[in-house]
Motif scaffolding. Structure first.
Motif, short mmCIF file in Angstrom:
data_model
loop_
_atom_site.label_atom_id
_atom_site.label_comp_id
_atom_site.label_asym_id
_atom_site.label_seq_id
_atom_site.Cartn_x
_atom_site.Cartn_y
_atom_site.Cartn_z
N ARG A 45 0.84 -1.22 0.00
CA ARG A 45 0.00 0.00 0.00
C ARG A 45 0.87 1.25 0.00
NH1 ARG A 45 -3.73 -2.68 3.42
NH2 ARG A 45 -2.54 -2.01 5.23
N GLU A 46 1.95 1.21 0.81
CA GLU A 46 2.81 2.40 0.88
C GLU A 46 3.46 2.70 -0.46
OE1 GLU A 46 5.46 2.87 4.12
OE2 GLU A 46 3.96 2.25 5.58
N VAL A 47 3.96 1.66 -1.11
CA VAL A 47 4.60 1.87 -2.42
C VAL A 47 3.56 2.36 -3.42
CG1 VAL A 47 5.77 0.73 -4.34
CG2 VAL A 47 6.46 0.22 -2.00
N GLN A 52 1.15 6.59 -6.82
CA GLN A 52 -0.03 7.37 -7.20
C GLN A 52 0.21 8.86 -6.99
OE1 GLN A 52 -2.96 5.37 -4.86
NE2 GLN A 52 -3.64 4.07 -6.55
N ASN A 53 0.89 9.20 -5.90
CA ASN A 53 1.19 10.62 -5.63
C ASN A 53 2.05 11.21 -6.74
OD1 ASN A 53 -0.26 10.47 -3.31
ND2 ASN A 53 1.51 10.34 -1.93
N ARG A 64 0.05 15.25 -17.82
CA ARG A 64 0.24 13.91 -18.38
C ARG A 64 0.42 12.90 -17.24
NH1 ARG A 64 5.06 11.50 -19.50
NH2 ARG A 64 6.96 12.39 -18.64
N ASN A 65 0.16 11.63 -17.56
CA ASN A 65 0.29 10.57 -16.56
C ASN A 65 1.39 9.60 -16.98
OD1 ASN A 65 -1.96 11.30 -14.84
ND2 ASN A 65 -3.25 10.61 -16.51
N PRO A 66 2.53 9.62 -16.29
CA PRO A 66 3.58 8.67 -16.68
C PRO A 66 3.20 7.21 -16.39
CG PRO A 66 4.27 9.97 -14.77
CD PRO A 66 2.98 10.55 -15.23
N ALA A 120 10.77 5.30 -11.84
CA ALA A 120 11.61 4.46 -10.96
C ALA A 120 12.64 5.33 -10.23
CB ALA A 120 12.31 3.39 -11.78
N ASN A 121 13.26 6.27 -10.94
CA ASN A 121 14.28 7.12 -10.30
C ASN A 121 13.67 8.06 -9.27
OD1 ASN A 121 16.35 5.96 -11.69
ND2 ASN A 121 16.33 7.47 -13.35
N MET A 122 12.47 8.59 -9.58
CA MET A 122 11.83 9.48 -8.61
C MET A 122 11.47 8.70 -7.33
SD MET A 122 9.42 12.10 -10.80
CE MET A 122 8.39 10.83 -11.44
N LEU A 123 11.03 7.46 -7.51
CA LEU A 123 10.64 6.66 -6.34
C LEU A 123 11.85 6.34 -5.46
CD1 LEU A 123 8.21 5.07 -5.01
CD2 LEU A 123 9.18 3.06 -6.13
N VAL A 124 12.93 5.86 -6.08
CA VAL A 124 14.07 5.46 -5.24
C VAL A 124 14.87 6.65 -4.71
CG1 VAL A 124 14.28 3.15 -6.26
CG2 VAL A 124 15.65 5.03 -7.20
N SER A 125 14.55 7.86 -5.21
CA SER A 125 15.20 9.06 -4.65
C SER A 125 14.55 9.49 -3.34
CB SER A 125 15.11 10.24 -5.62
OG SER A 125 15.58 9.89 -6.86
N GLN A 126 13.39 8.97 -3.05
CA GLN A 126 12.71 9.38 -1.80
C GLN A 126 13.50 8.84 -0.60
OE1 GLN A 126 8.50 8.41 -2.05
NE2 GLN A 126 8.28 9.57 -3.95
N ASP A 127 13.63 9.68 0.44
CA ASP A 127 14.62 9.29 1.46
C ASP A 127 14.19 8.15 2.38
OD1 ASP A 127 12.94 10.71 3.07
OD2 ASP A 127 14.27 12.46 3.24
N ASP A 128 12.96 7.71 2.30
CA ASP A 128 12.58 6.53 3.08
C ASP A 128 12.53 5.25 2.22
OD1 ASP A 128 10.43 7.46 1.67
OD2 ASP A 128 8.94 7.08 3.21
#
Ligand code: 0O2
Length: 232
Positions: A45-47, A52-53, A64-66, A120-128
């Motif tokens: 759910r968190e991922v 979605q955010n 646009r929606n990637p 993918a890069n935006m997601l893994v850049s998040q600090d948690d």
């Protein structure tokens, strides 16, 4: 059959319970399983929320929606058992938790290849979000033609009295890659082992054609993006 019923039928659920069932031990195993299932559901759910955010932000700021769609799943108990057996590991909930990185799984379908790497890069850049491992089967497709970007990440799940870091396997694909992977899985599942060899070459060729179509669609989309930019 629900996941829980399927799990209840799985042998490792009762592993170690010989002779007449020791009810307390069984109850502990059930509790352990339910806690584990909840943990992985929470991680998925968190991922999914993070993705979605990101998609919504693009929708509101860049029109646009990637991301085309997101699917989550918890690995089926029998697949967990088979994977543990294949690796010669203990058939217990604890062993599955410690050794398998794909109990929680999220599949992210993007319309265009470049959006896969962007998201993918935006997601893994998040600090948690901790990136554990990457397999890029887009740059290096599997010998059968399978393409997808796989990231194993660790994500913190906040429970009532503690925080647990949970592994989630995220598969990023285009619609075309997903179409191929779904049908390849279906065809190989239905065909007897000896006969799969006869369709392997054809499937690989189809995968390569799909990859070319992905590139052409990306080129068309780049024209659209450029046009959108000039109109701003
Ligand atoms: P399910 O039911 O989808 O979970 P690892 O998980 O990294 O320790 P593994 O399993 O070798 O080791 O990882 P790999 O090869 O990266 O593949 C993991 C998942 O990718 C698979 O999960 C499939 O979902 C998908 N996948 C990999 N190769 C193929 C392929 O050739 N065809 C299709 N259709 N899907 C593929 P599971 O565990 O097989 O099953």
């Amino acid at each position: 059959m629900t996941f829980r019923q399927e799990y209840a039928n799985a042998s490792f659920f009762f592993e170690g319970l010989t002779g007449s069932p020791a009810h307390e031990e069984l109850i502990h195993k059930v509790q352990d399983f339910i806690a584990t299932e909840n943990l992985y559901l929470a991680a998925n759910r968190e991922v999914e929320t993070k993705l979605q955010n990101l998609n919504n932000e693009f929708h509101y700021t860049k029109e646009r929606n990637p991301i085309h769609s997101i699917h989550t799943r918890i690995k089926a108990p029998l697949s967990i058992i088979q994977k543990l057996q294949k690796r010669g590991l203990d058939l217990t909930v604890q062993s599955a938790r410690e050794n398998l990185t794909d109990i929680a799984g999220v599949r992210v379908i993007c319309s265009y290849i470049e959006d896969i790497y962007l998201v993918a890069n935006m997601l893994v850049s998040q600090d948690d979000v901790e990136l554990v491992r990457t397999s890029d089967y887009i740059r290096d497709p599997k010998p059968n033609g399978y393409r997808s970007l796989h990231h194993i990440v660790k994500i913190p799940v906040f429970l009532s009295n503690r925080k647990e870091k949970v592994n989630v396997e995220i598969q990023f694909r285009t619609i075309a890659m997903d179409y191929w992977a779904s049908l390849e899985h279906d065809l190989n599942y239905k065909l007897s082992k000896e006969k799969t060899v006869s369709i392997d070459r054809e499937l690989k060729e189809v995968a390569e054609e799909m990859a070319q179509i992905d590139e052409r669609m990306q080129a068309l989309y780049n024209v659209v993006l450029k046009d959108m930019d000039t109109r701003k």
